[in-house]
Structure formats: structure tokens, C-alpha cells
Scaffold this active site. Structure first.
Site, PDB file in Angstrom:
ATOM      1  N   HIS A   5      -3.407  49.559  47.986  1.00 19.52           N
ATOM      2  CA  HIS A   5      -4.753  49.614  47.424  1.00 19.52           C
ATOM      3  C   HIS A   5      -5.797  49.622  48.536  1.00 19.52           C
ATOM      4  CE1 HIS A   5      -4.069  45.178  47.718  1.00 19.52           C
ATOM      5  NE2 HIS A   5      -5.301  45.211  48.174  1.00 19.52           N
ATOM      6  N   GLU A  56      -9.048  48.045  44.526  1.00 18.06           N
ATOM      7  CA  GLU A  56      -9.312  46.636  44.237  1.00 18.06           C
ATOM      8  C   GLU A  56     -10.808  46.387  44.316  1.00 18.06           C
ATOM      9  OE1 GLU A  56      -8.917  42.373  46.519  1.00 18.06           O
ATOM     10  OE2 GLU A  56      -7.327  43.846  46.851  1.00 18.06           O
ATOM     11  N   HIS A  74     -15.733  57.109  52.722  1.00 19.79           N
ATOM     12  CA  HIS A  74     -15.719  57.373  51.290  1.00 19.79           C
ATOM     13  C   HIS A  74     -14.303  57.251  50.748  1.00 19.79           C
ATOM     14  CE1 HIS A  74     -14.915  61.318  53.191  1.00 19.79           C
ATOM     15  NE2 HIS A  74     -14.058  61.465  52.199  1.00 19.79           N
ATOM     16  N   GLU A 122     -15.756  61.031  47.108  1.00 20.41           N
ATOM     17  CA  GLU A 122     -15.654  62.483  47.249  1.00 20.41           C
ATOM     18  C   GLU A 122     -14.775  63.030  46.144  1.00 20.41           C
ATOM     19  OE1 GLU A 122     -14.347  65.791  50.599  1.00 20.41           O
ATOM     20  OE2 GLU A 122     -13.507  63.780  50.710  1.00 20.41           O
TER      21      GLU A 122
END
Length: 127
Positions: A5, A56, A74, A122
């Protein structure tokens, strides 16, 4: 090995969960409060964590805003059609900050949206 994550600190957890689930179409995978530490963790994503990477969202109860910093880039999400994804995001109340179109100096079609805390996402159409 695989990436499990990515963690983002968010100022308003409910607003962030709504953005990632209702605007970007993710699912709330799990959520847990940690009263002793005064924080909540919420995991969102496009599939179960055994097979997919999750995002998360960490909400520290005593902090309502963060500086994004100059090192953050990003999150990238693959979509089938960047133009259609931006239309859907806009109609769901999302903020498109870079209109869909070709990448500068490249061929990829992309766009950028911002979440409630100003994190950039993005949208990329892979060919």
C-alpha cells in the site's frame, strides 16, 4: 515481493473516503480506529489486498490539515478512456486540475485530478 500500500495523511477522513470511493470508484476495504493513538486507518482500492495494492488513508484525530511538501509527486491510476473518466469525475464533484490530453514530450494521454487534501492523482490510458 510486491507493494502492499501507499499511505496518505488526510485531514477529513469521511470526505477522503467519499472521494476515493464515490468519485474514483474504489472500495473501502477496511477501517479501524486506534483510540489510544488518536488515529484511524482506512484502506481503499480496486480489489482485495491479497492481490491488489491499496491506498492507506491515515487520519490523525488532532490534525485537520497537512502541508503536501515539495517531494510528493502523485498516485497513478490506469483508466480505459481518460476523457470519459474526467467527465465522470467532474460530474461526481471531483476536481480535474489538468485536462485530458497528450503528455508533454510524449504520446501518452493523461489527466490529473486532486483529492480533498490536494493530493494529485494521474489518470493514464496505457496502450
Amino acid at each position: 515481493m510486491r507493494i502492499l500500500h501507499t499511505m496518505l495523511r488526510v485531514g477529513n477522513l469521511e470526505k477522503s473516503i467519499a472521494f476515493y470511493t464515490e468519485v474514483l470508484g474504489m472500495t473501502l476495504l477496511r477501517r479501524k480506529d486506534y483510540p489510544e493513538g488518536r488515529f484511524t486507518l482506512a484502506f481503499v482500492g480496486y480489489g482485495n489486498e491479497a492481490e491488489h495494492t491499496a491506498l492507506e488513508l491515515t487520519h490523525n484525530w488532532d490534525t485537520s490539515e497537512y502541508d503536501l511538501g515539495s517531494g510528493y509527486g502523485h498516485i497513478a491510476i490506469e483508466v480505459l478512456d481518460v476523457y470519459k473518466a474526467c467527465e465522470q469525475i467532474t460530474s461526481a464533484g471531483g476536481n480535474v486540475v489538468r485536462a485530458p490530453g497528450p503528455m508533454k514530450h510524449g504520446q501518452s494521454v493523461l489527466a490529473f485530478v486532486e483529492d480533498p487534501d490536494g493530493y494529485r492523482i494521474e489518470l493514464l490510458c496505457k496502450k
